[in-house]
Design an enzyme around this catalytic site. Structure first.
Site, PDB file in Angstrom:
ATOM      1  N   ARG A   1       0.881  -1.182   0.000  1.00 53.08           N
ATOM      2  CA  ARG A   1       0.000   0.000   0.000  1.00 53.08           C
ATOM      3  C   ARG A   1       0.907   1.216   0.000  1.00 53.08           C
ATOM      4  O   ARG A   1       1.748   1.371   0.890  1.00 53.08           O
ATOM      5  CB  ARG A   1      -0.914  -0.003   1.228  1.00 53.08           C
TER       6      ARG A   1
ATOM      7  N   HIS B   1      -7.064   0.719  -6.804  1.00 56.12           N
ATOM      8  CA  HIS B   1      -7.355  -0.118  -5.624  1.00 56.12           C
ATOM      9  C   HIS B   1      -8.002  -1.415  -6.136  1.00 56.12           C
ATOM     10  O   HIS B   1      -9.187  -1.674  -5.899  1.00 56.12           O
ATOM     11  CB  HIS B   1      -8.271   0.641  -4.666  1.00 56.12           C
TER      12      HIS B   1
ATOM     13  N   GLN C   1      -9.911  -3.944  -3.866  1.00 53.43           N
ATOM     14  CA  GLN C   1     -11.245  -3.452  -3.527  1.00 53.43           C
ATOM     15  C   GLN C   1     -12.223  -3.794  -4.651  1.00 53.43           C
ATOM     16  O   GLN C   1     -13.341  -4.271  -4.399  1.00 53.43           O
ATOM     17  CB  GLN C   1     -11.184  -1.927  -3.314  1.00 53.43           C
TER      18      GLN C   1
ATOM     19  N   ASP D   1     -17.312   7.005  -2.400  1.00 55.96           N
ATOM     20  CA  ASP D   1     -16.088   6.914  -1.596  1.00 55.96           C
ATOM     21  C   ASP D   1     -15.842   8.307  -1.020  1.00 55.96           C
ATOM     22  O   ASP D   1     -16.481   9.290  -1.429  1.00 55.96           O
ATOM     23  CB  ASP D   1     -14.913   6.446  -2.486  1.00 55.96           C
TER      24      ASP D   1
ATOM     25  N   CYS E   1     -16.454   1.700  -0.244  1.00 55.62           N
ATOM     26  CA  CYS E   1     -15.303   0.856   0.093  1.00 55.62           C
ATOM     27  C   CYS E   1     -14.950   0.946   1.572  1.00 55.62           C
ATOM     28  O   CYS E   1     -14.286   0.058   2.101  1.00 55.62           O
ATOM     29  CB  CYS E   1     -14.107   1.238  -0.773  1.00 55.62           C
TER      30      CYS E   1
ATOM     31  N   ARG F   1     -13.767  -8.604   1.138  1.00 54.34           N
ATOM     32  CA  ARG F   1     -12.331  -8.389   0.897  1.00 54.34           C
ATOM     33  C   ARG F   1     -11.559  -9.656   1.269  1.00 54.34           C
ATOM     34  O   ARG F   1     -10.639 -10.072   0.566  1.00 54.34           O
ATOM     35  CB  ARG F   1     -11.815  -7.202   1.745  1.00 54.34           C
TER      36      ARG F   1
HETATM   37  N1   CP Z   1     -11.374  -0.161   1.794  1.00 52.20           N
HETATM   38  C1   CP Z   1     -10.134  -0.208   2.291  1.00 52.20           C
HETATM   39  O1   CP Z   1      -9.143  -0.456   1.581  1.00 52.20           O
HETATM   40  O2   CP Z   1     -10.069   0.034   3.625  1.00 52.20           O
HETATM   41  P1   CP Z   1      -8.745   0.192   4.497  1.00 52.20           P
HETATM   42  O3   CP Z   1      -8.142   1.521   4.161  1.00 52.20           O
HETATM   43  O4   CP Z   1      -9.221   0.113   5.910  1.00 52.20           O
HETATM   44  O5   CP Z   1      -7.806  -0.928   4.153  1.00 52.20           O
HETATM   45  N1  NVA Z   2      -9.953   6.679  -1.822  1.00 51.64           N
HETATM   46  C1  NVA Z   2      -9.632   6.276  -0.471  1.00 51.64           C
HETATM   47  C2  NVA Z   2      -9.846   4.822  -0.309  1.00 51.64           C
HETATM   48  C3  NVA Z   2      -9.542   4.276   1.057  1.00 51.64           C
HETATM   49  C4  NVA Z   2      -9.756   2.804   1.150  1.00 51.64           C
HETATM   50  C5  NVA Z   2      -8.204   6.663  -0.155  1.00 51.64           C
HETATM   51  O1  NVA Z   2      -7.325   6.458  -1.012  1.00 51.64           O
HETATM   52  O2  NVA Z   2      -7.952   7.177   0.936  1.00 51.64           O
END
Ligand code: CP
Ligand code: NVA
Length: 301
Positions: free
Chosen positions: A101, A128, A131, A219, A259, A287
Site C-alpha cells: 500500500r 485499488h 477493492q 467513496d 469501500c 475483501r
Molecule cells: N477499503 C479499504 O481499503 O479500507 P482500508 O483503508 O481500511 O484498508
Molecule cells: N480513496 C480512499 C480509499 C480508502 C480505502 C483513499 O485512497 O484514501
C-alpha cells in the site's frame, strides 16, 4: 514467471469470473481445512494506514496456511533511504509475495521491476484493484450477475473509481460517474476501458447518474495524502452526497456500496449507510474471501 496484480487489468474477465466463484465458495466454507499456501511467507508493506486491507490479508494468509509479515517504512530501512529497488531485491529472497500500500503507483511498478516475487497492489494513489474484486463479488452475490448491471459512482474520480472503471471495461457493466469538473477518473484509464468496450459516462448531475441504477457507489471526497485539499474539496463535492433523496432517483432494489472507511454525513448520510439498501459491511467482509481467492490464483501451483 511471477504474476503481479497492480491493476484490475492484470486479470482477464475469465480469471475474474473464476476468482469470484472461488471466493463465493470460500465464503461458504469450501476447503476450510485445506492450507494451500503452507510454508509460504507473504509481506505486507504499508505506507498508509489500513483497517480492512491489512486485517483481511493477515487473516486470509493465515487461513491459507501461510505467514504474514507486516512492515511499515519506519520499521524497515526503506524509511532511512534504502531504495525501493534494493528493498525489492532483498524481500524477494525471503518472501513468496508482497502486498504493498503506497502513494504514487510508480512505486509499485519500480518495486515489481526489481523483484522476483508477485506484487499485489493494496492501494496506490491511482488504483485499488483488491477493492474492485470484492466489489464485483458483492454485486454478483446481490444481483446474481455483473454483466449488464448499471452502476452509478457518485463522487471523486479517485483510486477506487479508477479500478471500477477498469472493472466496467473488463466485466461489461455500465458505469455512470457523477463528479465535479476536474475530478474525473484518470483520462488514460477511461480511454483504455472504453477501448475495451466499457460503457462509461461522465455526468455532472448525481440524480441523472443514479437514474435507474442497480448500484450506487461512493467513496470519501478526500483520499489519504490529499488532506491539504480538504476544505476546498468538501465545498466542491457538497452536491454529491449520497442521501435518501438521491436514492429516490434509483430503482427501489438499488444497493448502496462504499469501500469504507466512510466520512459519515459527508459523502454519505448515516441514514443511508445504516439503511436497508446498504451492503457496505458485507462488501468489506468480501475483501477477505476475494483476496484469499486471489492469493490462491497467484501463488498456488
Ligand atoms: N477499503 C479499504 O481499503 O479500507 P482500508 O483503508 O481500511 O484498508
Ligand atoms: N480513496 C480512499 C480509499 C480508502 C480505502 C483513499 O485512497 O484514501
Amino acid at each position: 514467471m511471477k504474476r503481479d496484480f497492480l491493476r484490475l487489468w492484470d486479470l482477464s474477465a475469465d480469471e475474474i469470473d473464476e476468482l469470484i466463484e472461488r471466493a463465493i465458495g470460500l465464503k461458504r466454507g469450501e476447503d476450510a481445512q485445506k492450507c494451500p499456501l503452507i510454508g509460504r511467507s507473504i509481506g505486507l508493506l504499508f505506507e498508509k494506514p489500513s483497517t480492512r486491507t491489512r486485517i483481511s490479508f493477515e487473516v486470509g494468509i493465515y487461513q491459507l496456511g501461510a505467514q504474514a509479515v507486516y512492515m511499515t517504512p519506519s520499521e524497515i530501512q526503506l524509511g532511512r533511504g534504502e531504495t525501493i529497488e534494493d528493498t525489492a531485491r532483498i524481500l524477494s529472497r525471503y518472501l513468496h509475495a508482497v502486498v504493498i500500500r503506497t502513494f504514487g503507483h510508480d512505486r509499485l511498478v519500480r518495486f515489481s521491476s526489481a523483484s522476483d516475487i508477485p506484487v499485489i497492489n493494496g492501494l496506490s494513489d491511482s488504483h485499488h484493484p483488491c477493492q474492485a474484486l470484492a466489489d464485483l463479488m458483492t454485486i454478483k452475490e446481490k444481483k446474481g450477475r455483473i454483466k449488464g448491471i448499471k452502476v452509478a459512482y457518485i463522487g471523486d474520480g479517485n483510486n477506487v473509481a479508477n479500478s471500477l472503471v477498469e472493472a466496467a471495461g473488463r466485466m461489461g457493466f455500465s458505469l455512470n460517474i457523477a463528479c465535479p469538473e476536474g475530478y474525473e477518473p484518470d483520462a488514460d484509464v477511461l480511454e483504455d476501458a472504453r477501448d475495451a468496450g466499457g460503457e462509461i459516462i461522465i455526468l455532472r448531475d448525481p440524480r441523472e447518474a443514479a437514474g435507474r441504477a442497480d448500484v450506487i457507489y461512493t467513496d470519501v471526497w478526500v483520499s489519504m495524502g490529499q488532506e491539504a485539499e480538504m476544505e476546498q474539496k468538501k465545498q466542491r463535492f457538497r452536491p454529491y452526497q449520497v442521501n435518501a433523496q438521491l436514492l429516490g432517483c434509483a430503482r427501489s432494489d438499488v444497493i448502496v456500496m462504499h469501500c469504507l472507511p466512510a466520512h459519515r454525513d459527508e459523502e454519505i448520510t448515516s441514514e443511508v449507510i445504516d439503511g436497508p439498501s446498504s451492503v457496505v459491511f458485507e462488501q468489506a467482509e468480501n475483501r477477505l474471501h476475494a483476496q484469499k481467492a486471489l492469493l490462491e490464483m497467484i501463488l498456488s501451483h
